[in-house]
Design a protein around this motif. Sequence first.
Motif, PDB file in Angstrom:
ATOM      1  N   TRP A  27      12.165   5.412  -0.604  1.00  0.00           N
ATOM      2  CA  TRP A  27      10.947   5.572  -0.454  1.00  0.00           C
ATOM      3  C   TRP A  27      10.389   4.713  -1.415  1.00  0.00           C
ATOM      4  O   TRP A  27       9.013   3.664  -1.011  1.00  0.00           O
ATOM      5  N   GLY A  28      10.753   3.721  -1.815  1.00  0.00           N
ATOM      6  CA  GLY A  28      10.645   2.388  -3.162  1.00  0.00           C
ATOM      7  C   GLY A  28       9.865   0.977  -1.160  1.00  0.00           C
ATOM      8  O   GLY A  28       8.936   0.637  -1.505  1.00  0.00           O
ATOM      9  N   PRO A  30       8.861   1.523   2.254  1.00  0.00           N
ATOM     10  CA  PRO A  30       7.674   1.828   2.583  1.00  0.00           C
ATOM     11  C   PRO A  30       6.309   1.600   1.248  1.00  0.00           C
ATOM     12  O   PRO A  30       4.823   0.807   1.432  1.00  0.00           O
ATOM     13  N   THR A  31       6.714   2.496  -0.233  1.00  0.00           N
ATOM     14  CA  THR A  31       5.187   2.001  -0.749  1.00  0.00           C
ATOM     15  C   THR A  31       5.330  -0.162  -0.868  1.00  0.00           C
ATOM     16  O   THR A  31       4.316   0.086  -1.362  1.00  0.00           O
ATOM     17  N   TYR A  32       6.587  -0.786  -0.909  1.00  0.00           N
ATOM     18  CA  TYR A  32       6.667  -2.058  -1.574  1.00  0.00           C
ATOM     19  C   TYR A  32       5.541  -3.001  -0.385  1.00  0.00           C
ATOM     20  O   TYR A  32       5.271  -3.532  -0.619  1.00  0.00           O
ATOM     21  N   ASN A  33       6.138  -2.318   1.434  1.00  0.00           N
ATOM     22  CA  ASN A  33       5.351  -2.855   2.159  1.00  0.00           C
ATOM     23  C   ASN A  33       3.984  -2.718   1.738  1.00  0.00           C
ATOM     24  O   ASN A  33       2.551  -3.562   2.316  1.00  0.00           O
ATOM     25  N   VAL A  34       3.311  -1.820   1.872  1.00  0.00           N
ATOM     26  CA  VAL A  34       1.851  -1.091   1.863  1.00  0.00           C
ATOM     27  C   VAL A  34       1.851  -2.060   0.405  1.00  0.00           C
ATOM     28  O   VAL A  34       0.547  -2.336   0.787  1.00  0.00           O
ATOM     29  N   TRP A  35       2.086  -2.510  -0.903  1.00  0.00           N
ATOM     30  CA  TRP A  35       1.674  -2.966  -1.645  1.00  0.00           C
ATOM     31  C   TRP A  35       1.004  -4.364  -1.355  1.00  0.00           C
ATOM     32  O   TRP A  35       0.363  -5.082  -1.714  1.00  0.00           O
TER      33      TRP A  35
END
Length: 138
Positions: A27-28, A30-35
Amino acid sequence: MNGSYKGVMLGTLVSWFLFGLIGFGLWGCPTYNVWQQEMSGRAEFAKAEQNRRILIEEAAANLEAEKLNAQAEVERAKGAAEAIAIENGAISEKYIQYLWVRQQKNLGDKTVIYIPTEANLPILESTRGIQVPKVPNP
């Protein structure tokens, strides 16, 4: 049996921890990549905005310099007009020579000046350094 129970519990806890860690990673990431992309975009936008402001400031400075140059040119023209008025409305030959000599200061030390002689034609010394071979008489 008590010892094996602790081992099973420890194994279960470790496997749940690893499962949670892997789940968080799935989960983290892809979220980190978006951020990260969002932060990169903001930084790029801020840089572009700063470059635009710099260009605007440079253009304003150029405009101010051109205005000052135009004012200086007007003042030079006023001075020339006053000089002509002092000379009774006609530019004398002496004044033109003065302006020419004043201009020569800007050219440097390597200026060649030809002084006109009869009929206002300069004496050209283009053949000064050339050695012409003598042809024997037959």
